[in-house]
Enzyme design. Sequence first.
Site, short mmCIF file in Angstrom:
data_model
loop_
_atom_site.label_atom_id
_atom_site.label_comp_id
_atom_site.label_asym_id
_atom_site.label_seq_id
_atom_site.Cartn_x
_atom_site.Cartn_y
_atom_site.Cartn_z
N ARG A 232 -5.93 -10.13 -1.03
CA ARG A 232 -6.63 -9.44 -1.79
C ARG A 232 -7.43 -10.05 -2.67
NH1 ARG A 232 -1.23 -6.39 -3.06
NH2 ARG A 232 -0.94 -5.23 -1.47
N ASN B 56 14.26 -0.15 1.45
CA ASN B 56 12.86 -0.34 1.56
C ASN B 56 12.29 -0.20 2.77
OD1 ASN B 56 10.27 -0.96 1.24
ND2 ASN B 56 10.58 -3.17 0.21
N GLU C 75 14.86 -7.27 -6.70
CA GLU C 75 14.51 -5.92 -6.66
C GLU C 75 15.81 -4.79 -6.34
OE1 GLU C 75 10.14 -5.59 -6.17
OE2 GLU C 75 10.76 -7.06 -4.98
N ARG D 229 13.42 2.29 -2.57
CA ARG D 229 12.39 1.57 -3.36
C ARG D 229 11.12 2.66 -2.84
NH1 ARG D 229 7.82 -2.69 -1.54
NH2 ARG D 229 6.57 -2.62 -3.47
N HIS E 261 4.91 -3.68 -8.88
CA HIS E 261 6.18 -4.59 -8.98
C HIS E 261 6.83 -4.28 -10.46
CE1 HIS E 261 3.13 -7.75 -7.07
NE2 HIS E 261 3.89 -7.15 -6.09
#
Length: 395
Positions: free
Chosen positions: A239, A8, A382, A89, A178
């Site tokens: 957010r 990542n 992940e 990713r 996601h």
Amino acid sequence: MAKIMAVNAGSSSLKFQLLDMPSETLITSGIVERIGMKDSVFTVKLNGQKIEEIIDIDNHAVAVKMLLDKLIDLNIIASFEEIEGVGHRVVHGADKLTKSCVVGEEEIAILESIIDLAPLHNGPNLVGIKAFQEILPKIKQVAVFDTAFHHTMPEESFMYAVPYDWYERYQVRKYGFHGTSHQFVSLRTAELLGKKPEECNVIVCHIGNGASICAVKKGESVDTSMGFTPLEGIPMGTRSGNVDPALVEYMMAKKNKSAKEITNYLNKQSGYLGVSGLSSDSRDLVDASLKGNHRAQLAIDVQAKRIADYIASYYVYMEGADAIVFTAGIGENAAPTRENIIKRLKVLGVEIDPERNNCRGVERLISTDDSKIKVFVVPTNEEVMIARDTLRLTH
Ligand code: AMP
């Protein structure tokens, strides 16, 4: 047995895990931070032991070379060729890259053409891929997209009610993010239910610093709360999630700021941080709310209400759900937040068992035996999902 690396890459960082596949066992993991700055930090975790070095690392290719040399020094690999595939990713595949793929020249060109859809992420992801291509030219690089799992959303879910040519000419639509996590967790939940993925409906709540909810019907994503960007949906650490879009113009005038600056407020100064005025970290808010801090509790409640709204709406959309699942930092660890959300869904016949819910970071059923919908905590992974796709596409 194959050694697969899951990567990542961020703008100044590179996180990695080396996994033994198909057993899915972690061999080692680590992170290089402050790439391109002075005093870069290189950390490898091996058998629970942390090895850290501080050294100047000019760019991602230097970081990759250093990382692989270190794996040889530590006797984890004997040569670079032992790594049989590298999975990356990649945040955005847009409409053009809809499933995991081996990255060649054509894919690089497509990724470059969609950088403006996710400039903060896709650019660095691409830098990571190119760095590995440079250092490991014979080894296949695979891209695994955050958006790919949501590609099964029907038109009515992904289409915004805006002028149609925004979609046709500018690719304006819901993409969702996601996806790798939603897929991993929903597959595991089907196993826990003793069913095949196509036999069950699951609502996945990925609640971390970034957060999204996904309706997984018969193994496929049919709707999700994040949208064209990760700003849509539920409130998160910083957010806002959904707001009235007219607010942007209003606040531009009030604060004499540009649209970009106001969007920045919505991305970086809102959510938990904005409402509480205290912190974007759920631990701080849980602690403060227990001490009676109203705004900390309010920030948690505003998010919990919206999450419950999404769960209820996906329950209706999928015509029922077999399970609701919590994952990611908050979903896996914050028992009071899980309870807060599930209590709001009583009318669906779902009930949490406070004792079972009293857990952190473990896979567990947390609903009562009578609950009409099962509720689970399933830690996400992940990297394993990336390694699975990488193994499949390189062997
Ligand atoms: P993630 O983005 O998935 O790494 O999740 C980060 C979020 O998880 C932060 O808000 C953390 O405060 C939260 N988190 C981690 N551990 C706990 C915990 N024990 N209780 C509450 N929140 C936690």
